[in-house]
Design a protein around this motif. Structure first.
Motif, PDB file in Angstrom:
ATOM      1  N   MET A  26       0.844  -1.213   0.000  1.00 28.69           N
ATOM      2  CA  MET A  26       0.000   0.000   0.000  1.00 28.69           C
ATOM      3  C   MET A  26       0.874   1.257   0.000  1.00 28.69           C
ATOM      4  O   MET A  26       1.782   1.381   0.808  1.00 28.69           O
ATOM      5  N   ILE A  27       0.618   2.162  -0.936  1.00 26.57           N
ATOM      6  CA  ILE A  27       1.294   3.461  -0.903  1.00 26.57           C
ATOM      7  C   ILE A  27       0.410   4.397  -0.091  1.00 26.57           C
ATOM      8  O   ILE A  27      -0.690   4.763  -0.521  1.00 26.57           O
ATOM      9  N   ARG A  28       0.864   4.715   1.094  1.00 24.35           N
ATOM     10  CA  ARG A  28       0.025   5.493   2.008  1.00 24.35           C
ATOM     11  C   ARG A  28      -0.026   6.969   1.644  1.00 24.35           C
ATOM     12  O   ARG A  28       0.913   7.525   1.099  1.00 24.35           O
ATOM     13  N   LEU A  29      -1.142   7.580   1.996  1.00 21.63           N
ATOM     14  CA  LEU A  29      -1.344   9.003   1.747  1.00 21.63           C
ATOM     15  C   LEU A  29      -0.246   9.833   2.412  1.00 21.63           C
ATOM     16  O   LEU A  29       0.288  10.766   1.818  1.00 21.63           O
ATOM     17  N   ALA A  30       0.044   9.494   3.668  1.00 18.14           N
ATOM     18  CA  ALA A  30       1.020  10.269   4.427  1.00 18.14           C
ATOM     19  C   ALA A  30       1.668   9.337   5.434  1.00 18.14           C
ATOM     20  O   ALA A  30       1.113   8.286   5.767  1.00 18.14           O
ATOM     21  N   HIS A  31       2.858   9.713   5.883  1.00 18.53           N
ATOM     22  CA  HIS A  31       3.526   8.927   6.909  1.00 18.53           C
ATOM     23  C   HIS A  31       4.450   9.855   7.684  1.00 18.53           C
ATOM     24  O   HIS A  31       5.284  10.504   7.074  1.00 18.53           O
ATOM     25  N   PRO A  32       4.304   9.929   9.009  1.00 18.89           N
ATOM     26  CA  PRO A  32       5.176  10.853   9.741  1.00 18.89           C
ATOM     27  C   PRO A  32       6.619  10.373   9.695  1.00 18.89           C
ATOM     28  O   PRO A  32       6.881   9.172   9.619  1.00 18.89           O
ATOM     29  N   ASP A  33       7.554  11.306   9.728  1.00 17.03           N
ATOM     30  CA  ASP A  33       8.980  10.983   9.687  1.00 17.03           C
ATOM     31  C   ASP A  33       9.499  10.870  11.126  1.00 17.03           C
ATOM     32  O   ASP A  33       9.981  11.837  11.706  1.00 17.03           O
TER      33      ASP A  33
ATOM     34  N   LYS B 182      -8.018   0.364  -4.700  1.00 16.94           N
ATOM     35  CA  LYS B 182      -7.980  -1.048  -5.109  1.00 16.94           C
ATOM     36  C   LYS B 182      -6.616  -1.403  -5.695  1.00 16.94           C
ATOM     37  O   LYS B 182      -6.212  -2.554  -5.681  1.00 16.94           O
ATOM     38  N   LYS B 183      -5.918  -0.389  -6.228  1.00 17.29           N
ATOM     39  CA  LYS B 183      -4.572  -0.634  -6.763  1.00 17.29           C
ATOM     40  C   LYS B 183      -3.495  -0.446  -5.694  1.00 17.29           C
ATOM     41  O   LYS B 183      -2.303  -0.466  -6.005  1.00 17.29           O
ATOM     42  N   GLY B 184      -3.930  -0.202  -4.454  1.00 17.12           N
ATOM     43  CA  GLY B 184      -2.955  -0.048  -3.375  1.00 17.12           C
ATOM     44  C   GLY B 184      -2.433   1.368  -3.235  1.00 17.12           C
ATOM     45  O   GLY B 184      -1.338   1.590  -2.722  1.00 17.12           O
ATOM     46  N   ILE B 185      -3.210   2.352  -3.712  1.00 16.51           N
ATOM     47  CA  ILE B 185      -2.785   3.753  -3.620  1.00 16.51           C
ATOM     48  C   ILE B 185      -3.813   4.523  -2.797  1.00 16.51           C
ATOM     49  O   ILE B 185      -4.981   4.615  -3.179  1.00 16.51           O
TER      50      ILE B 185
END
Ligand SMILES: *Cc1c(COP(=O)(O)O)cnc(C)c1O
Length: 374
Positions: free
Chosen positions: A1-8, A304-307
């Protein structure tokens, strides 16, 4: 899954937080003060007051201006609803201003047209949405004609600047958020910056039960809250603020890659005022007008495409609570109507690589072309 956001969050952040948790001094120590000092310096403001959220920052900034029942506060129509909720919670009324569709920020021309129609305008709350600067020179000059203060909602815009001057260094006060989707995070957290010592002291008292921040005796000056940031959040903030220049460079590089991949022109990429630095808290594109009604279906299909993607932000006058309370209908804020239906926030975080970005844009283009040829 390519996530919308991810904290650093890095190991160095975790070990600093662990140190505070181990020493047991969890609130009202020296770390919050240290974060405030480095934050004020970074923005170029005299004072910074740390709070437990960006919404608390907006609420106390307005509270400190002594806003009364029936006062009118000008806010952008397209924004996170915290910006108008805090107005309503103080028994004042939000007056919504349409946006400039190129920056998604408050349109100075609409602001100028609305002000003469108001009976009790008391302040302008202007947001730098998604990390793009609002037109501060124009807005400040309009505000000075009416002699009312401007508060910046810089929740998305830590590190943004216009003409070399940072977001947060323009208004009477500015409010920041450290939510995980923002430029730096403390989990939840916020900050008010100002050059006015009296306002800073009032906000310090309001965040801490009304206690006089100068007195070591128990002097309760006003009716306050507990909206404090913790010590372990503050060290997380200090650690993150130490890396902000690098983080912004990486964000701008990721944005440049998206710009390039999107150059076919099927969607409109985010734009910024000339001579400004956009920090891309979110990367929000506009779909073609003909696909406005299909935006949510596009979000589903990409998922559905993992985005993971999402809408830009909220059309506040048409949100259930505000629409019901004030009776707004579509058509009153035409630019906000058009932008809010077509906005799409693409995945954006420091861990996004060029491979991911190509896949995101390829999948988006495929999905849009298919729908356009129907
Ligand atoms: C995130 C955000 C807020 C609210 O900040 P919180 O820390 O989540 O309370 C307010 N205004 C804007 C423009 C935001 O993006």
């Amino acid at each position: 899954m390519i996530r919308l956001a991810h904290p650093d969050i890095r190991e160095e952040d975790i070990s600093r937080v662990s140190l505070v948790l181990r020493d047991g001094m969890l609130v009202q120590g020296e770390r919050v003060k240290a974060l405030e000092d480095s934050f004020a310096k970074y923005i170029g403001a005299e004072h910074a007051v740390a709070l437990n959220s960006g919404t608390s920052a907006l609420y106390l900034a307005l509270h400190a201006l002594d806003i009364r029942t029936g006062d009118q506060i000008l806010v952008p129509a397209y924004c996170w609803p915290a910006i108008s909720n805090v107005v309503i919670l103080l028994n004042a009324d939000p007056v919504f201003i349409d946006i400039d569709p190129t920056t998604f920020n408050m349109d100075p021309a609409h602001l100028k047209a609305v002000l003469p129609t108001l009976s009790r305008p008391k302040a302008i709350l202007v947001a730098h949405l998604f990390g793009a600067m609002a037109n501060m020179p124009n807005i400040l000059s309009i505000a000075s004609q009416w002699d009312i203060p401007v508060i910046e909602d810089a929740a998305c815009a830590l590190g943004s600047s216009l003409n070399g001057r940072r977001a947060g260094a323009w208004g009477t006060m500015a409010c920041f958020s450290f939510h995980p989707r923002k430029i730096i995070t403390t989990g939840e957290g916020g900050m008010v910056t100002t050059n006015n010592p009296r306002l800073a002291e009032t906000i310090r008292a309001l965040r801490n039960h009304g206690l006089d921040p100068q007195s070591d005796r128990r002097e309760f000056l006003t009716c306050g809250f507990n909206l404090r940031l913790t010590e372990f959040q503050a060290v997380l903030g200090i650690s993150q603020l130490g890396r902000i220049e690098d983080a912004i460079l990486v964000r701008r590089k990721i944005a440049d890659r998206y710009h390039e991949l999107l150059s076919s022109g099927l969607v409109i990429a985010p734009r910024a005022l000339s001579n400004s630095i956009h920090v891309y808290q979110s990367y929000v594109v506009l779909l073609p007008e003909t696909l406005a009604s299909e935006r949510d279906a596009v979000i589903e299909e990409l998922l559905k495409k993992g985005i993971e993607t999402t809408f830009g932000t909220i059309h506040i006058p048409l949100s259930t609570f505000v629409r019901t309370r004030y009776g707004y209908k579509p058509g009153r804020f035409p630019q906000t109507d058009s932008v809010s239906d077509r906005s799409l926030a693409l995945p954006f975080s420091l861990r996004l690589d060029s491979e991911d970005q190509r896949f995101v844009v390829h999948s988006l283009m495929e999905c849009l072309s298919k729908r356009l040829s129907r």
